[in-house]
Design a protein around this motif. Structure first.
Motif, PDB file in Angstrom:
ATOM      1  N   ARG A 128      -0.946   5.797 -10.996  1.00  0.00           N
ATOM      2  CA  ARG A 128       0.316   5.058 -11.040  1.00  0.00           C
ATOM      3  C   ARG A 128       0.294   3.897 -10.046  1.00  0.00           C
ATOM      4  O   ARG A 128       0.075   4.097  -8.862  1.00  0.00           O
ATOM      5  CB  ARG A 128       1.501   5.962 -10.675  1.00  0.00           C
ATOM      6  CG  ARG A 128       1.678   7.183 -11.534  1.00  0.00           C
ATOM      7  CD  ARG A 128       2.857   8.034 -11.020  1.00  0.00           C
ATOM      8  NE  ARG A 128       2.885   9.323 -11.674  1.00  0.00           N
ATOM      9  CZ  ARG A 128       2.190  10.379 -11.270  1.00  0.00           C
ATOM     10  NH1 ARG A 128       1.410  10.264 -10.210  1.00  0.00           N
ATOM     11  NH2 ARG A 128       2.271  11.533 -11.903  1.00  0.00           N
ATOM     12  N   ASN A 129       0.493   2.699 -10.553  1.00  0.00           N
ATOM     13  CA  ASN A 129       0.765   1.514  -9.719  1.00  0.00           C
ATOM     14  C   ASN A 129      -0.173   1.356  -8.523  1.00  0.00           C
ATOM     15  O   ASN A 129       0.261   1.255  -7.373  1.00  0.00           O
ATOM     16  CB  ASN A 129       2.219   1.545  -9.221  1.00  0.00           C
ATOM     17  CG  ASN A 129       3.215   1.516 -10.346  1.00  0.00           C
ATOM     18  OD1 ASN A 129       3.034   0.784 -11.326  1.00  0.00           O
ATOM     19  ND2 ASN A 129       4.268   2.308 -10.242  1.00  0.00           N
ATOM     20  N   LEU A 130      -1.467   1.334  -8.799  1.00  0.00           N
ATOM     21  CA  LEU A 130      -2.445   1.145  -7.732  1.00  0.00           C
ATOM     22  C   LEU A 130      -2.586  -0.339  -7.411  1.00  0.00           C
ATOM     23  O   LEU A 130      -2.820  -1.155  -8.310  1.00  0.00           O
ATOM     24  CB  LEU A 130      -3.808   1.709  -8.128  1.00  0.00           C
ATOM     25  CG  LEU A 130      -3.877   3.184  -8.549  1.00  0.00           C
ATOM     26  CD1 LEU A 130      -5.330   3.613  -8.707  1.00  0.00           C
ATOM     27  CD2 LEU A 130      -3.164   4.076  -7.551  1.00  0.00           C
ATOM     28  N   ASP A 131      -2.473  -0.686  -6.140  1.00  0.00           N
ATOM     29  CA  ASP A 131      -2.649  -2.059  -5.674  1.00  0.00           C
ATOM     30  C   ASP A 131      -3.662  -2.059  -4.532  1.00  0.00           C
ATOM     31  O   ASP A 131      -3.382  -1.506  -3.453  1.00  0.00           O
ATOM     32  CB  ASP A 131      -1.332  -2.659  -5.166  1.00  0.00           C
ATOM     33  CG  ASP A 131      -0.322  -2.883  -6.278  1.00  0.00           C
ATOM     34  OD1 ASP A 131      -0.734  -3.197  -7.404  1.00  0.00           O
ATOM     35  OD2 ASP A 131       0.891  -2.716  -6.010  1.00  0.00           O
ATOM     36  N   GLN A 187       0.284  11.123 -16.801  1.00  0.00           N
ATOM     37  CA  GLN A 187      -0.002   9.953 -15.983  1.00  0.00           C
ATOM     38  C   GLN A 187      -0.966  10.348 -14.864  1.00  0.00           C
ATOM     39  O   GLN A 187      -0.594  11.049 -13.925  1.00  0.00           O
ATOM     40  CB  GLN A 187       1.288   9.383 -15.384  1.00  0.00           C
ATOM     41  CG  GLN A 187       1.185   7.956 -14.908  1.00  0.00           C
ATOM     42  CD  GLN A 187       1.082   6.961 -16.062  1.00  0.00           C
ATOM     43  OE1 GLN A 187       1.575   7.208 -17.150  1.00  0.00           O
ATOM     44  NE2 GLN A 187       0.413   5.845 -15.812  1.00  0.00           N
ATOM     45  N   GLU A 234      -1.678   8.362  -6.806  1.00  0.00           N
ATOM     46  CA  GLU A 234      -1.152   7.205  -6.094  1.00  0.00           C
ATOM     47  C   GLU A 234      -1.933   6.980  -4.800  1.00  0.00           C
ATOM     48  O   GLU A 234      -2.488   7.913  -4.223  1.00  0.00           O
ATOM     49  CB  GLU A 234       0.337   7.397  -5.756  1.00  0.00           C
ATOM     50  CG  GLU A 234       1.220   7.558  -6.978  1.00  0.00           C
ATOM     51  CD  GLU A 234       2.680   7.762  -6.599  1.00  0.00           C
ATOM     52  OE1 GLU A 234       2.930   8.084  -5.416  1.00  0.00           O
ATOM     53  OE2 GLU A 234       3.545   7.600  -7.463  1.00  0.00           O
ATOM     54  N   SER A 277      -2.405   0.429 -18.147  1.00  0.00           N
ATOM     55  CA  SER A 277      -1.340  -0.434 -17.627  1.00  0.00           C
ATOM     56  C   SER A 277      -1.841  -1.158 -16.387  1.00  0.00           C
ATOM     57  O   SER A 277      -2.759  -0.697 -15.713  1.00  0.00           O
ATOM     58  CB  SER A 277      -0.086   0.387 -17.291  1.00  0.00           C
ATOM     59  OG  SER A 277      -0.349   1.333 -16.282  1.00  0.00           O
ATOM     60  N   GLY A 278      -1.240  -2.298 -16.103  1.00  0.00           N
ATOM     61  CA  GLY A 278      -1.624  -3.076 -14.935  1.00  0.00           C
ATOM     62  C   GLY A 278      -2.878  -3.902 -15.164  1.00  0.00           C
ATOM     63  O   GLY A 278      -3.360  -4.061 -16.298  1.00  0.00           O
ATOM     64  N   LYS A 291      -3.983  -4.393  -9.630  1.00  0.00           N
ATOM     65  CA  LYS A 291      -2.571  -4.730  -9.446  1.00  0.00           C
ATOM     66  C   LYS A 291      -1.741  -3.923 -10.429  1.00  0.00           C
ATOM     67  O   LYS A 291      -1.864  -4.079 -11.643  1.00  0.00           O
ATOM     68  CB  LYS A 291      -2.356  -6.234  -9.679  1.00  0.00           C
ATOM     69  CG  LYS A 291      -0.941  -6.703  -9.394  1.00  0.00           C
ATOM     70  CD  LYS A 291      -0.618  -6.660  -7.903  1.00  0.00           C
ATOM     71  CE  LYS A 291       0.758  -7.247  -7.607  1.00  0.00           C
ATOM     72  NZ  LYS A 291       1.123  -7.114  -6.176  1.00  0.00           N
ATOM     73  N   GLY A 292      -0.924  -3.012  -9.893  1.00  0.00           N
ATOM     74  CA  GLY A 292      -0.089  -2.179 -10.755  1.00  0.00           C
ATOM     75  C   GLY A 292      -0.900  -1.324 -11.710  1.00  0.00           C
ATOM     76  O   GLY A 292      -0.422  -0.977 -12.797  1.00  0.00           O
ATOM     77  N   LEU A 293      -2.116  -0.948 -11.319  1.00  0.00           N
ATOM     78  CA  LEU A 293      -3.047  -0.252 -12.219  1.00  0.00           C
ATOM     79  C   LEU A 293      -2.581   1.169 -12.504  1.00  0.00           C
ATOM     80  O   LEU A 293      -2.203   1.916 -11.598  1.00  0.00           O
ATOM     81  CB  LEU A 293      -4.434  -0.235 -11.588  1.00  0.00           C
ATOM     82  CG  LEU A 293      -5.567   0.384 -12.413  1.00  0.00           C
ATOM     83  CD1 LEU A 293      -5.803  -0.422 -13.677  1.00  0.00           C
ATOM     84  CD2 LEU A 293      -6.843   0.469 -11.577  1.00  0.00           C
ATOM     85  N   GLY A 294      -2.619   1.522 -13.777  1.00  0.00           N
ATOM     86  CA  GLY A 294      -2.231   2.875 -14.172  1.00  0.00           C
ATOM     87  C   GLY A 294      -3.139   3.415 -15.259  1.00  0.00           C
ATOM     88  O   GLY A 294      -3.799   2.659 -15.983  1.00  0.00           O
TER      89      GLY A 294
END
Length: 604
Positions: free
Chosen positions: A371-374, A368, A569, A408-409, A349-352
């Motif tokens: 970015r923002n993997l769901d 980066q 992404e 992150s995430g 969830k929101g993995l970065g």
């Protein structure tokens, strides 16, 4: 009148010093501006043909019979010095491994300019200008700046294009391309194939294209020769042989290849292995007889000659008309999907992921990578990840197995947070099967020790009897006989080594198995064994799978869903059939179009 041939190989024999033959009576011919594909499994002798032309046969091997004629000249009668003068000027060569073909301590510009000097460009300025022109022709960005780069600063696809530029620099009459696209991303592979085709058209160059990839041969080649155990078993027009073969071996290779457009079916698994030079010595019958689905008594006692069965189509089979009866595997059994209410084995969830880089002045910048993997992977679900190199696939898998930290995430594996839970807690939850089976196995340890390696250091060690039983069970799961346990890795084939890798990963009963390009570069027959094994294990073991692959047909054959990654992404995800048959994102459409190409026709 027969059209002039740039290359003519007559009754070529290559043998070991001990007398065993690697190639036996090979006949090939290429007309100007044509591309001839040579197809076959590892050990068939494909690369030996290219090495014989380029006079680079490995030590201990030599030409024991026949001749190689190039544009009216007999190469096998030339002195080594005269023959070397042709190489690089009249005969170009594109090797399989671009990184090993270039000197890592010299710049790209130094190496290509040295090559240009060898073929007659006299001044440094002329050589640099020609190098920039060649790089632009092969589609390399910033060609002037690339001259000052070292090989490690370029991607595999860029290095391959550098080698193609060098091979075509002198407008040669013949180019030998030895597996030039092995393990490249599908989009890069398409660009390389288009580049070779475009360059040969511009200069009327003939190409000998050596490959184990039938779909690639169908796309680029005009003609194809199928090689098995050192002999040509079928030759003719590429599309005819790929889609309507008249030799059982060609047919089996076709049926062992997963497709992206046709109906789903089990892949053909060829029994046994190709006989080696020692086994072939004194063999009277057809070398393929022990593996052939339609072999009869005559096949084992009399070797069939290579005979013309239709205009321009030759087959070495006693009954080529029976090739079409080679059984097409039945449609794959429907594998029950995961229950909609089941818990996820993996949840992002929101993995970065960000990396810190230092420049030569000591300044730090953040790159980066993800970015923002769901996404989720549920119990029993098989999910594939596709995308080009640099898309973030490796960074994601490294975070899942704990080789990289989450920046992150949220990333949860079997309900445990990767960022906060201790590493030891994930030991029985996730395991990784590596891409290269050779380097992943310690050559000094026996297979029994390798498959139970995950249990070493545990508080409660197994007794010898229990360990032996576990080894037998694990080998049985991957369809290897118990006697393999006492062998060393170098006594196994590539497909057997990869099955040992899978057995080792299953030792701890993981909830999630990550397979990172595990069939990349393997022969289609070995690839079929591994893919069918994964499908069989799914019915028995009940683990979830994350399959990383650049081959969309492989993902389609094995997985329920797919994630498409581009520049860190996830640009599209969903059921495999839906994503590949009706892609919505432009990048997915580009991948699918590149993967389909000419391809192999779907269906039987």
């Amino acid at each position: 009148m027969t059209e002039r041939q740039v290359l003519r190989i007559r009754h070529l024999e290559i043998a070991l010093r001990t007398g065993q033959r690697i190639l036996n009576g090979v006949e090939l011919g290429i007309q100007p501006g044509r591309i001839l594909g040579v197809i076959g499994e590892s050990g068939a002798g494909k690369s030996m043909i290219g090495s014989a032309i380029a006079d680079t046969l490995p030590r201990g091997l030599g030409i024991s019979g026949g001749s190689i004629e190039f544009d009216g000249l007999t190469l096998t009668d030339m002195t080594a010095r005269t023959r070397r003068s042709l190489l690089g000027r009249d005969i170009g060569f594109i090797p399989q491994e671009p990184m090993s073909a270039l000197n890592p301590s010299l710049t790209i510009g130094h190496q290509i300019c040295h090559h240009l000097a060898r073929i007659g460009l006299r001044t440094a300025k002329v050589r640099r200008d020609r190098a920039v022109e060649l790089f632009a022709e092969v589609g390399l960005d910033r060609p002037q700046a690339l001259l000052d780069n070292y090989p490690h600063q370029l991607s595999g696809g860029m290095l391959q294009r550098v080698l193609i530029a060098m091979a075509f620099a002198s407008n040669p009459r013949l180019v030998i391309a030895d597996e030039p696209t092995t393990a490249l991303d599908v989009t890069i592979q398409k660009k390389v194939v288009e580049l070779i085709a475009r360059t040969r058209e511009a200069h009327d160059t003939s190409v000998l294209f050596i490959t184990h990839d039938l779909q690639l041969a169908a796309e680029i080649c005009d003609d194809v020769s199928v090689l098995y155990a050192g002999r040509i078993v079928e030759t003719g027009a590429a599309r005819r042989i790929i889609n309507a073969p008249r030799h059982p071996y060609s047919r089996c290779l076709n049926l062992a290849t997963p497709n992206l457009k046709g109906r789903m079916a089990r892949l053909m698994i060829l029994p046994g292995t190709m006989p080696g030079p020692v086994e072939r010595t004194g063999m009277k019958g057809c070398e393929f007889a022990t593996r052939c689905p339609i072999a009869e008594g005559l096949c084992r006692t009399a070797r069939p000659p290579l005979a013309e069965i239709a205009p321009g189509h030759w087959s070495a089979c006693h009954w080529p008309e029976r090739t079409g009866t080679v059984a097409v595997p039945k449609a794959a059994d429907a594998v029950e999907g995961f229950a909609l209410g089941s818990a996820p084995v993996l949840r992002a969830k929101g993995l970065g992921k960000a990396y810190r880089q230092h420049d030569w002045l000591g300044r730090v910048r953040e790159v980066q990578a993800l970015r923002n993997l769901d996404f989720e992977i549920r119990e029993g679900e098989f999910v594939g990840i596709v995308g080009e190199s640099g898309s973030g696939k490796s960074s994601l898998t490294k975070m899942i197995v704990g080789l990289e930290d989450v920046t992150s995430g949220v990333l949860e594996v079997a309900g445990l947070d990767r960022a906060t839970a201790p590493r030891a807690a994930f030991f029985d939850k996730v395991q990784l099967v590596f891409q290269d089976p050779q380097s992943a196995l310690n050559p000094r340890r026996r297979i029994a020790s390798l498959v139970t390696q995950a249990l070493e250091g545990r508080a409660h060690a197994l007794s010898k009897a229990d360990q032996k039983a576990l080894v037998t069970e694990l080998l049985g799961k991957v369809m290897l006989p118990p006697d393999v346990a006492g062998r060393f890795p170098d006594q196994l084939s590539g497909g057997q080594k990869q099955r040992v890798n899978i057995a080792r990963a299953l030792c701890s009963n993981p909830r999630l198995l990550i397979a990172d390009e595990i069939v990349s570069g393997l022969d289609v027959s070995v690839q079929a064994q591994i893919l069918e094994l994964l499908r069989a294990l799914r019915r028995e073991a009940g683990f979830s799978l994350l399959l990383v692959s650049h081959d969309l047909a492989v993902v389609r054959h094995v997985c329920d869903r797919t994630l498409v990654m581009c520049k860190g992404e996830i640009v599209e995800q969903g059921p495999v059939e839906e994503v590949f048959s009706n892609p919505l994102h432009p990048y997915t459409r580009e991948l699918v179009a590149a993967a389909q190409g000419a391809g192999i026709d779907g269906g039987p």
